[in-house]
Design an enzyme around this catalytic site. Structure first.
Site, PDB file in Angstrom:
ATOM      1  N   CYS A 136      25.113  20.433  41.918  1.00 48.63           N
ATOM      2  CA  CYS A 136      25.562  19.031  41.846  1.00 48.63           C
ATOM      3  C   CYS A 136      24.683  18.211  40.911  1.00 48.63           C
ATOM      4  CB  CYS A 136      25.659  18.413  43.231  1.00 48.63           C
ATOM      5  SG  CYS A 136      24.093  17.961  43.985  1.00 48.63           S
TER       6      CYS A 136
ATOM      7  N   HIS B  31      21.567  24.070  51.759  1.00 45.87           N
ATOM      8  CA  HIS B  31      21.714  22.794  51.050  1.00 45.87           C
ATOM      9  C   HIS B  31      20.844  22.764  49.787  1.00 45.87           C
ATOM     10  CE1 HIS B  31      23.794  19.099  50.851  1.00 45.87           C
ATOM     11  NE2 HIS B  31      22.695  18.379  50.752  1.00 45.87           N
TER      12      HIS B  31
ATOM     13  N   TYR C 271      21.539  22.199  44.910  1.00 51.59           N
ATOM     14  CA  TYR C 271      21.078  21.065  44.105  1.00 51.59           C
ATOM     15  C   TYR C 271      21.117  21.276  42.595  1.00 51.59           C
ATOM     16  CZ  TYR C 271      20.165  17.346  47.369  1.00 51.59           C
ATOM     17  OH  TYR C 271      20.336  16.304  48.239  1.00 51.59           O
TER      18      TYR C 271
ATOM     19  N   THR D  90      24.530  11.473  54.798  1.00 49.09           N
ATOM     20  CA  THR D  90      25.345  11.389  53.582  1.00 49.09           C
ATOM     21  C   THR D  90      26.832  11.510  53.925  1.00 49.09           C
ATOM     22  OG1 THR D  90      23.575  12.312  52.260  1.00 49.09           O
ATOM     23  CG2 THR D  90      25.782  12.532  51.368  1.00 49.09           C
TER      24      THR D  90
ATOM     25  N   CYS E  55      29.316  18.716  50.878  1.00 51.50           N
ATOM     26  CA  CYS E  55      28.549  19.966  50.957  1.00 51.50           C
ATOM     27  C   CYS E  55      27.698  20.013  52.224  1.00 51.50           C
ATOM     28  CB  CYS E  55      27.641  20.104  49.755  1.00 51.50           C
ATOM     29  SG  CYS E  55      28.170  19.179  48.325  1.00 51.50           S
TER      30      CYS E  55
ATOM     31  N   CYS F 208      27.176  11.817  44.071  1.00 47.91           N
ATOM     32  CA  CYS F 208      27.263  12.736  45.210  1.00 47.91           C
ATOM     33  C   CYS F 208      28.637  12.615  45.864  1.00 47.91           C
ATOM     34  CB  CYS F 208      26.166  12.377  46.205  1.00 47.91           C
ATOM     35  SG  CYS F 208      26.336  13.173  47.798  1.00 47.91           S
TER      36      CYS F 208
ATOM     37  N   GLU G  56      17.091  10.145  46.079  1.00 51.97           N
ATOM     38  CA  GLU G  56      17.952  11.176  46.667  1.00 51.97           C
ATOM     39  C   GLU G  56      17.557  12.560  46.144  1.00 51.97           C
ATOM     40  OE1 GLU G  56      20.905  13.547  48.238  1.00 51.97           O
ATOM     41  OE2 GLU G  56      20.600  13.396  46.092  1.00 51.97           O
TER      42      GLU G  56
ATOM     43  N   GLU H 170      24.862   6.535  52.660  1.00 51.10           N
ATOM     44  CA  GLU H 170      24.222   7.116  53.839  1.00 51.10           C
ATOM     45  C   GLU H 170      24.301   6.167  55.031  1.00 51.10           C
ATOM     46  OE1 GLU H 170      22.996   7.871  50.747  1.00 51.10           O
ATOM     47  OE2 GLU H 170      23.291  10.026  50.975  1.00 51.10           O
TER      48      GLU H 170
HETATM   49 FE1  SF4 Z   1      25.622  15.312  47.585  1.00 51.42          FE
HETATM   50 FE2  SF4 Z   1      24.688  17.275  46.083  1.00 51.42          FE
HETATM   51 FE3  SF4 Z   1      24.086  17.170  48.690  1.00 51.42          FE
HETATM   52 FE4  SF4 Z   1      26.564  17.792  47.829  1.00 51.42          FE
HETATM   53  S1  SF4 Z   1      24.683  18.984  47.515  1.00 51.42           S
HETATM   54  S2  SF4 Z   1      26.020  16.408  49.492  1.00 51.42           S
HETATM   55  S3  SF4 Z   1      26.763  16.457  46.062  1.00 51.42           S
HETATM   56  S4  SF4 Z   1      23.480  15.693  47.106  1.00 51.42           S
HETATM   57 FE    FE Z   2      21.964  15.157  49.139  1.00 43.73          FE
END
Ligand code: SF4
Ligand code: FE
Length: 480
Positions: free
Chosen positions: A300, A293, A297, A191, A104, A100, A444, A258
């Site tokens: 990433c 968000h 997913y 995060t 984002c 990660c 996560e 985190e």
């Molecule tokens: Fe992390 Fe993925 Fe969330 Fe971006 S979208 S903060 S890479 S978990």
């Molecule tokens: Fe996340």
């Protein structure tokens, strides 16, 4: 200060003097502390890639406010193309980091707040949107990293914020003054918090009128007096403190890093307050942030899964199992699952639309579905990876055993795979798989961007069950 390069970013973190604790001790410089370095390296990629010609189009954008070239992580989506580029960018960065890269969350908080302040002003004649635009211009100019502060600790989940035994268990306005507000509370699971510059605080859930002091959206620099961060433990975190093999991905870690961010009577001037009691918009802001968000997913985690697939294919080659039909079948299944989550992220982006503020928003039902698939598929990908890698994943000796003058030769000899493959390479690949498919990384995928139940709540709301019942009645010839 304007942050352009990786070095600028690290320098800015060194200088900001924010309060961060690790394992009971205050860390004066996170940029030289092994617990933080991998997370800083991962976030730094969002700066580095924006300067690389091959990623420039994905990682940069043009500000709709100033016409200047900006880092995409500070951009407000102006089109469906922007929504799709976001997902493509996340997959591309995940290929570089295998973990990660954190930025984002602030990106999504900026977009959700932009849309929602516009709507609050329309209804109440407030001035939040212009205030927010000033803040956004500053962020776009300085290229600061923002942590999106949504999740409150919540205490007794059966009680509303004002009913809690301790009224700070949800972040709240403790005092309203002429020049600003005093806030108290905390945000959990933040995060990238330790290596960000600002937090954009949003409400954690829909608020009722009795909870109007909790319907709060505001921006706070992380070095403001009264802001304290406490870093969370991760699976195998002691492996960050020595060697380079056992950590699996020593350069970039395993998840975002985190923190629990505490606000101990923090002053926020009115210019940085973007919602202060408009309870009817608290749920809107939460839903928009969550949707944006959840959109991410498949990007990433899709990118991270590509690396896991590659690592498993290599492990199979190093162990001589790559031609076995069940291994080929498992790799194919992993690719299928990876592309399925990615397809979800692309589809909710492609079906996105323009909000009254002008900013674009992904289709919320499809975005929730994408994240929900991630809570399942990443576990299945991990299960298949463990299957291909073999039990050695759980029993490998330490890096120091491999390097030991006395017993290193035994590790070399008995952990060897296919002839000609250095044992160390096999161990490195297996450690990478272990790192990317275990403990904290899986949790996560389950709870990041909201637990599966929060997605199911959205299905009930957005799934149009009445319309579907009508379709069924019509075909079955059932009269009302
Ligand atoms: Fe992390 Fe993925 Fe969330 Fe971006 S979208 S903060 S890479 S978990
Ligand atoms: Fe996340």
């Amino acid at each position: 200060m304007e942050i352009k390069t990786r070095d600028d970013y690290i320098k800015s973190l060194k200088e900001q003097g924010h309060v961060v604790y690790y394992n009971g001790e205050r860390v004066t410089d996170i940029t030289t502390h092994p617990a933080f370095i991998p997370h800083i390296n991962a976030a730094a990629k969002t700066y580095e890639m924006a300067l690389m010609p091959e990623f420039e189009e994905l990682a940069s954008a043009t500000s709709h406010l100033t016409g200047e070239k900006i880092n995409r992580f500070t951009h407000i989506h102006q089109s469906i193309d922007d929504l799709i580029k976001k997902v493509q960018l996340l997959r591309a960065i995940a290929h570089e980091t295998g973990s990660c890269f954190q930025r984002c969350v602030g990106f999504d908080a900026l977009n959700a707040t932009y849309m929602t302040t516009y709507d609050i002003d329309k209804k109440y004649g407030t001035n939040y949107h212009n205030r927010f635009i000033d803040y956004l211009k500053m962020i776009q100019r300085t290229n600061k990293m923002i942590v999106g502060g949504m999740t409150d600790p919540k205490g007794d989940r059966s009680k509303a914020p004002h009913e809690q035994a301790d009224s700070d268990l949800f972040t709240r306005i403790a005092e309203r003054r002429d020049d600003g507000i005093i806030i108290r509370g905390a945000k959990a699971h933040q995060t990238g918090g330790a290596n960000s510059h600002e937090i954009l605080i949003m409400p954690t859930q829909f608020m009722r009128e009795e909870d109007r002091d909790y319907a709060l959206c505001c921006a706070v620099p992380l070095n403001a007096p009264g802001v304290i961060q406490i870093f969370g433990r991760q699976t195998n975190d002691e492996r960050k403190f020595g060697g380079s093999i056992d950590a699996g991905n020593a350069e970039f870690g395993l998840v975002g890093g985190e923190t629990l961010i505490v606000f101990d009577n923090v002053f926020v001037p009115w210019e940085r307050v973007f919602m202060a009691g408009e309870t009817d918009f608290s749920g809107v802001l939460v839903e928009r942030f969550a949707t944006m968000h959840r959109q991410n997913y498949g990007g990433c985690k899709g990118g991270v899964s590509d690396v896991v697939v590659g690592a498993c294919a290599l492990a199979a080659e190093m162990q001589g199992t790559q031609k076995a039909s069940h291994v080929k079948e498992k790799l194919a299944e992993m690719i299928h699952l990876t592309e399925t989550i990615y397809a979800g992220s692309i589809s909710c982006s492609a079906m996105g639309y323009k909000t009254p503020s002008g900013a674009y928003y992904p289709d919320p039902l499809l975005a929730n579905c994408t994240k929900h698939n991630v809570t399942r598929h990443i576990y299945e990908i991990a299960r298949l990876a463990h299957d291909i890698a073999g039990g050695i994943l759980a029993t490998m000796p330490f890096e120091n055993d491999l390097k030991s003058p006395e017993i290193g030769k035994y590790v070399e000899k008995y952990l060897a795979g296919v002839q000609g493959v250095p044992t160390e390479n096999r161990i490195k690949i297996l450690r990478l798989i272990e790192n990317m498919t275990g403990g904290t990384a899986l949790v996560e995928s389950m709870h990041g961007a909201g637990s599966p139940q929060t997605q199911k709540v959205m299905y009930a709301r957005l799934g149009k069950i009445d319309m579907k019942k009508k379709m069924a009645k019509k075909l079955a010839g059932v009269q009302d």
